[in-house]
Design an enzyme around this catalytic site. Structure first.
Site, short mmCIF file in Angstrom:
data_model
loop_
_atom_site.label_atom_id
_atom_site.label_comp_id
_atom_site.label_asym_id
_atom_site.label_seq_id
_atom_site.Cartn_x
_atom_site.Cartn_y
_atom_site.Cartn_z
N CYS A 75 80.94 13.03 -9.87
CA CYS A 75 82.36 13.37 -9.89
C CYS A 75 82.99 13.33 -8.50
CB CYS A 75 82.56 14.73 -10.53
SG CYS A 75 81.94 14.77 -12.22
N HIS A 125 89.32 17.24 -8.48
CA HIS A 125 88.57 16.71 -9.60
C HIS A 125 88.84 17.58 -10.83
CE1 HIS A 125 85.44 15.49 -12.23
NE2 HIS A 125 84.71 16.56 -12.03
N ASN A 128 86.99 15.97 -18.55
CA ASN A 128 86.38 15.56 -17.28
C ASN A 128 85.89 14.11 -17.40
OD1 ASN A 128 84.67 15.09 -15.12
ND2 ASN A 128 83.63 17.07 -15.24
N1 COA Z 1 81.93 26.51 -28.10
C1 COA Z 1 81.69 27.78 -28.43
N2 COA Z 1 80.81 28.58 -27.79
C2 COA Z 1 80.17 28.03 -26.75
C3 COA Z 1 80.36 26.70 -26.35
C4 COA Z 1 81.29 25.93 -27.07
N3 COA Z 1 81.58 24.65 -26.76
N4 COA Z 1 79.58 26.44 -25.29
C5 COA Z 1 78.90 27.57 -25.01
N5 COA Z 1 79.25 28.53 -25.91
C6 COA Z 1 78.77 29.90 -25.99
C7 COA Z 1 77.39 30.07 -25.40
O1 COA Z 1 76.40 29.73 -26.34
C8 COA Z 1 77.40 31.54 -25.10
O2 COA Z 1 77.15 32.26 -26.30
P1 COA Z 1 76.27 33.62 -26.30
O3 COA Z 1 77.05 34.58 -25.41
O4 COA Z 1 76.25 33.99 -27.72
O5 COA Z 1 74.96 33.24 -25.71
C9 COA Z 1 78.84 31.83 -24.70
O6 COA Z 1 79.61 30.73 -25.20
C10 COA Z 1 79.06 31.91 -23.20
O7 COA Z 1 78.38 30.82 -22.60
P2 COA Z 1 78.47 30.59 -21.06
O8 COA Z 1 77.68 29.37 -20.72
O9 COA Z 1 78.17 31.87 -20.35
O10 COA Z 1 80.03 30.27 -20.91
P3 COA Z 1 80.89 30.15 -19.61
O11 COA Z 1 81.94 31.17 -19.60
O12 COA Z 1 80.02 30.02 -18.39
O13 COA Z 1 81.62 28.74 -19.84
C11 COA Z 1 81.47 26.49 -19.11
C12 COA Z 1 80.85 27.59 -19.96
C13 COA Z 1 80.60 25.26 -19.23
C14 COA Z 1 82.87 26.21 -19.65
C15 COA Z 1 81.56 26.99 -17.64
O14 COA Z 1 80.30 27.48 -17.23
C16 COA Z 1 82.00 25.91 -16.71
O15 COA Z 1 83.11 25.44 -16.78
N6 COA Z 1 81.13 25.49 -15.79
C17 COA Z 1 81.42 24.38 -14.90
C18 COA Z 1 81.15 23.11 -15.65
C19 COA Z 1 81.70 21.90 -14.98
O16 COA Z 1 82.82 21.92 -14.53
N7 COA Z 1 80.91 20.85 -14.95
C20 COA Z 1 81.27 19.60 -14.38
C21 COA Z 1 81.33 19.70 -12.89
S1 COA Z 1 81.73 18.17 -12.23
#
Ligand code: COA
Length: 342
Positions: free
Chosen positions: A113, A256, A286
């Site tokens: 990215c 980004h 993304n």
């Molecule tokens: N729909 C519904 N629930 C979801 C889900 C989805 N698409 N994806 C994950 N969950 C659930 C998980 O299973 C978890 O459930 P649990 O509490 O029962 O175990 C809960 O949501 C929280 O998961 P978590 O991973 O802690 O969520 P988060 O608040 O960290 O959000 C992201 C997840 C991926 C949105 C966040 O971590 C993020 O944006 N990270 C950066 C990712 C990114 O930008 N990547 C590219 C960089 S270039």
């Protein structure tokens, strides 16, 4: 030989098929409210059969040439930032062949990215070095190829797209690349990866050979989030310090497009009003190396970004890699000549 690098055109290419959150929730256990609240994404474009990275990147490259008013034969360099090539030996030469840029050297650059920003900076160094006069920098990715559609924590985030920016040597007053910083940290590579599959084929008695092929995208979302909200403000601060610029002088923050919460957190860190933070995440998700030029193109077309505007841009992602550049948008036909900041 000019002393600067003018950004003279930007164009994007997108697949026609848009998949919204509700549609994805019929495929995997997720829902629109969760995706919107955690990421800001509402829909993404997904390439269908017959649509390739080459076709997408070629469409963007061809249109960028037309917008800049250049002949393909005027090009010296084509850099294609991508992590999802059609051909591991290089997709950029296929784009070069398709647009008829016979004089141009063309190669791929992989920095996930951060790829577009790293490629723009690389093209800028060739131009400043005097060996390249005109270049196309393309950001294109088709990460839908590498998504595990049963992994709800990653499949909702990504989309496909391509965009190209035309850059050329110019005299200093038109310079559009006013400063930059780049960083990598391979110790944290496993936070976000798309790795070679551990697969083998028998070759000789007692010896096997590795078989090519990749796994799907693996991500530790929370670690990547923490990385982004820590490193992006830090690299932007480095950039502002090194160019003698203040956040108040910026017309736009062009980050980004990974997650709206990351965009908001970075803006708040610099007290930049959210309306000066460019975002099209809701529609495209993304698109990896394509997000920054896609966003730039959209904002140029709708009149938000105008010739002479000062833009702080930051790319970040797998590698881990991150960087920032201070840009002055030029526009086709040459920009007005603003004073350098500081
Ligand atoms: N729909 C519904 N629930 C979801 C889900 C989805 N698409 N994806 C994950 N969950 C659930 C998980 O299973 C978890 O459930 P649990 O509490 O029962 O175990 C809960 O949501 C929280 O998961 P978590 O991973 O802690 O969520 P988060 O608040 O960290 O959000 C992201 C997840 C991926 C949105 C966040 O971590 C993020 O944006 N990270 C950066 C990712 C990114 O930008 N990547 C590219 C960089 S270039």
């Amino acid at each position: 030989m000019g002393a600067g690098i003018a950004l003279v055109g930007s164009v994007s290419a997108l697949q026609p098929v848009s998949v919204c959150n509700e549609q994805l929730s019929s495929r995997v256990d997720t829902n629109d409210a969760w995706i919107r609240s955690r990421t800001g994404i509402a829909a993404r474009r997904i390439a269908g059969p017959g649509e390739t990275l080459t076709s997408l990147a070629t469409a963007a490259a061809q249109a960028a040439l037309e917008q800049a008013g250049w002949d393909a034969e005027d090009l010296d360099l084509i850099l294609l930032a991508t992590s999802s090539p059609d051909d591991l030996f290089g997709t950029a030469p296929r784009v070069q062949g398709a647009i008829g840029a016979r004089q141009a050297a063309a190669f791929d650059l992989t920095a996930a990215c951060s790829g577009f920003l790293f490629a723009l900076i690389t093209a800028g160094q060739y131009i400043r070095g005097g060996t390249v006069g005109r270049a196309l920098v393309i950001g294109a990715d088709q990460l839908s190829r590498w998504i595990d559609w049963d992994d709800r924590s990653t499949c909702v985030l990504f989309g496909d797209g391509a965009a190209a920016v035309a850059v050329e040597a110019c005299e200093e007053p038109r310079n559009g690349l006013l400063g930059f910083k780049m960083h990598s940290d391979g110790r944290r590579a496993d936070c976000l990866s798309l790795r070679q599959r551990d697969d083998h084929v028998p070759l000789l008695e007692g010896h096997s050979s590795q078989k090519g092929g990749f796994e799907t995208i693996h991500m530790n979302g929370q670690e990547v989030y923490k990385f982004a909200v820590r490193e992006v403000p830090a690299v932007l601060q480095e950039l502002l310090n090194s160019t003698g610029t203040t956040a108040e002088q910026l017309d736009w923050l062009l980050l980004h497009q990974a997650n709206q919460r990351i965009l908001d957190a970075v803006a708040d860190r610099f007290a930049i009003p959210h309306e000066r933070v460019l975002s099209n995440l809701a529609r495209y998700g993304n698109t990896s190396a394509a997000t920054i030029p896609l966003m730039l193109d959209e904002a140029v077309r709708d009149g938000r970004v105008r010739p002479g505007d000062l833009i702080a841009s930051s790319g970040f992602g797998a590698g881990l890699s991150w960087g920032a550049a201070l840009l002055r948008w030029g526009g086709p036909g040459g920009a007005r000549a603003p004073a350098a900041p500081g």
